[in-house]
Design an enzyme around this catalytic site. Structure first.
Site, PDB file in Angstrom:
ATOM      1  CD  GLU A  53      30.614 -24.760  21.487  1.00 52.67           C
ATOM      2  OE1 GLU A  53      31.691 -24.943  22.048  1.00 52.67           O
ATOM      3  OE2 GLU A  53      30.229 -23.646  21.075  1.00 52.67           O
TER       4      GLU A  53
ATOM      5  CG  HIS B   7      28.561 -19.956  23.402  1.00 50.69           C
ATOM      6  ND1 HIS B   7      29.768 -19.504  23.877  1.00 50.69           N
ATOM      7  CD2 HIS B   7      28.853 -20.649  22.260  1.00 50.69           C
ATOM      8  CE1 HIS B   7      30.737 -19.914  23.064  1.00 50.69           C
ATOM      9  NE2 HIS B   7      30.209 -20.604  22.084  1.00 50.69           N
TER      10      HIS B   7
ATOM     11  CG  HIS C 275      31.629 -17.669  18.330  1.00 48.94           C
ATOM     12  ND1 HIS C 275      31.602 -18.485  17.239  1.00 48.94           N
ATOM     13  CD2 HIS C 275      31.392 -18.475  19.400  1.00 48.94           C
ATOM     14  CE1 HIS C 275      31.338 -19.742  17.630  1.00 48.94           C
ATOM     15  NE2 HIS C 275      31.211 -19.747  18.923  1.00 48.94           N
TER      16      HIS C 275
ATOM     17  CG  HIS D  61      34.815 -20.673  22.014  1.00 50.60           C
ATOM     18  ND1 HIS D  61      34.693 -21.974  22.404  1.00 50.60           N
ATOM     19  CD2 HIS D  61      33.752 -20.436  21.228  1.00 50.60           C
ATOM     20  CE1 HIS D  61      33.596 -22.498  21.883  1.00 50.60           C
ATOM     21  NE2 HIS D  61      33.013 -21.592  21.162  1.00 50.60           N
TER      22      HIS D  61
END
Lengths: 273, 273, 273, 273
Positions: free
Chosen positions: C96, C115, C117, C187
């Site tokens: 990613e 990023h 979760h 996500h």
């Protein structure tokens, strides 16, 4: 026979040690920070202060810094009159020190002030629901604890959620009124006490009470809150027990080892002999 | 062949050691405090007691103090008849010792009593919703666990949420009836057992069951509670397994090192050979 | 007099040490991982990157690995243009990485991308409710934070929730727009900053804000969100204080011992002398 | 060039060490217990098993004991055919071993079975709401995970919630069908995998998914669940990353020190060179 030993000053006296009330307040202030960080009541911000033992027009408060780092050397003296430091010595002060100064000005009975961003009270404060006493140990709370709305105190054209001047501090003190606590919408709360220990123990139970009330309200809108005969006076609540328990929970705290076990319990609940 | 080794007394016996049942109860009592503090079932208040191994009219309970500090030296002997200490030796006793005394008086089958301010059960107790068994390991609970309302026991003009005299204790014991647990509105609960281990394990599962029931009720008002054929008798539940597991979770506990691995499991579930 | 010491580069300079901005970014990147793992913002996946101090067309990001294991030796250089590694040296890269490359391409002001979760933001992102600022320290957020829906970016017949090519990354960057954060349905989220410290502190407050908003919405659909005058500019928020506090919370972190206590507090809130 | 090193057997091989697949399974089984206890997935009960590397008609499972205490010496061999131990050596076996035996019998693809009392899944299982995949890493789940109702398997007049014979185990296996997980009403769940690592990682994400779905449903009945193109095949999910991350979180685990950093990441997501 029952020996009354209520605080560390008395304990020191009982042990033939001399004690300095100001030093004791500074030590308790640092312990308060450790406890409140460990209980997730103080986070990256938030602060605790205590009125000076030498002059009621002065209060002690650490400089601007994360609560987890506070030591005795960081403690500054500030004036109650205008919340300004006596000698900053180049050290930055907290922008929200006006919370403390204005409450000490309005409330001569208050010896310690805690401002926290406690995540237990914030959800309630975002709604129109008032904090009400629901757990036995929160019986020091009034039937309704006020929620301070900064929009009511902010002048036309002014900005910000924080209590960064005397006018905002005075408005918060008016909202607090004679109560031990006030929620602050979107911000946290203030809790006050007649000592650091009392303020810390009250802050812990405000948190527990808020969580219990919140969770119960999710189950039912019809919950039982405490009635007037279920509230109590300060002397009916043994704050030494939660204070020492909260100290025990601090990881690796040197203060844990020596505990006066005679300090716990209230005289009115003892056995008749 | 299957060696039955059920408790520390038997273990000591099996190892050729002499054992003192009273000393064993005191040791288990201290372990119970450590477990229940670690599980957040006991907080700054709350207490555990055990009936004396020497005289069923006496029970053992620590003096007034925070649960996290309890050691064997703090344990006092109190009379079941009036909940008063035999020899306080100047030590303060718990104001709510009447909870224990009155339950021992009403329930000869009860050997241990836990009173906690568990935050898992308080929300349910503030509503009219009854605790019902929903998780397999809480099958020792009745279809409905009673919630004690102190207002029903408080005399006209009296004050307070606490169980500070024999009349209140007796009212709580009546509410508990023959059950293993009763919730106390705005206060917590009582859990009883035929041993300290059983009371501790039951208290842990009352907590888990209350959280699971609460969370499920937030999702749906139509949840499946356990039916009568899903409840169990005490001998059908291996309490040694959760007791040792809960001990393992205590940080830095010396009691962890020696474990009799033959104590776990129930005979009726074993392999046919 | 007030000594301004804002970052570790300046601190090093003040102490007469030479400093390497790239080395500082790598060190901060590893600290960011430790903080975000400890705060349960990064779990088994998730990643943090920083733009190279030497070339704005390059960004630094660890190879494919669990966040809890990241050390400086794991950091690779990747091109902003196509999110490909300069020299993989046989080391696998994150699938990613296009999240990072495409945001750096679209947002020259962004120096760091996270990023995660985070389980604090996922529930909101599964509904049509937008994240809104409700706690004072989240005043860096816009009135509504966008939620990215991968289905809008996925080509006909394509599969998967992950941002595994430049087209998906560019769609996410468009959703983020000029904001500091975007939720990603099912996500997690992305949070960006003008430095690693700012991105980390913003990520921590996005989490707190999401939890507080979620909990308040369970109590009432009518909650008070922050108004325009309650939002703030980056320079009005003392990120050093939460950064150091979050570092203090890392267990056994060597970085804890030396702290410049003069770095905390904002000039505009200081005492007039 | 990219060195593929996928598991500890291969790693041992790559390092020129001989390896014993059975010893590896026993070591992984003990690690699985440590991880699942640390993640609060296994509590005082619950168990993990693995199919023997030597004979697919045999499975390895610890004797009856608390999960936190399991060591390699506690592992017994049981027959898939009737869930009975080969040589109990006087050691008690788990009463619910039929869960494992019957699933291995019905599912030749399954190499490891976890039965837990996870408190993340129990609330959902008490309602008629099905677990559905909502978080990206839970894309191994089917659109609806079945909930096993023991009442459907219990014979007239029989008692209990537990899976204590082959008939009940077979009914659970039928409910599980070809899926990786099944919830068990009022009890917990079963999660299966083609290896211990996969079963452990799947169990962790079933937990996270259940919490996220539950919390989102409290906010809104209209949530977005994952569509078919968002689900994935086992080989599309890098289980090494969460397995190692979960190992890192175990306090004081000796297994932490040596980690093969080349094991993480999937080939299909790598850079074209």
């Amino acid at each position: 026979m029952c020996v009354m030993v209520a605080g560390s000053a008395q304990l020191a006296a009982a042990q033939g040690m001399t004690t300095d009330p100001q030093a004791e307040r500074k030590a308790d202030l640092v312990t308060a920070y450790k406890i409140l960080v460990n209980e997730n009541i103080l986070d990256s911000f938030g602060h605790v202060s205590v009125r000076s033992a030498r002059d009621p027009n002065i209060f002690l408060m650490p400089r601007a810094m994360p609560p987890s780092l506070v030591s005795q050397d960081d403690i500054l003296e500030l004036r109650v009159s205008d919340s300004q430091p006596l000698e900053p010595k180049g050290r930055r002060v907290n922008g929200e020190r006006y919370i403390h100064g204005e409450i000490y000005k309005a409330r001569p009975d208050v010896m310690s002030v805690i401002h926290s961003h406690s995540q237990s009270v914030i959800p309630l404060g975002l709604t129109s629901i008032k904090l009400r006493p629901v757990v036995a140990q929160a019986g020091f709370l009034p039937p309704e604890t006020p929620t301070f709305e900064i929009r009511d105190a902010r002048k036309e054209g002014d900005r910000g959620m924080q209590v960064t001047d005397s006018a905002r501090g005075a408005a918060l003190a008016r909202s607090l009124s004679s109560h031990p606590a006030a929620l602050m919408r979107g911000h946290g709360n203030v809790v006050v006490g007649s000592s650091i220990k009392q303020a810390v123990v009250y802050a812990a139970y405000v948190d527990i009470n808020a969580r219990m009330q919140t969770q119960a309200l999710l189950l039912s809108r019809d919950i039982v809150t405490m009635s007037e005969p279920e509230l109590f006076k300060p002397e009916e609540f043994d704050i030494n027990r939660p204070w020492e328990h909260l100290k025990q929970k601090i990881p690796d705290d040197a203060a844990k080892t020596k505990v006066d076990r005679a300090q716990f319990g209230l005289d009115q609940t003892q056995a008749k002999q």
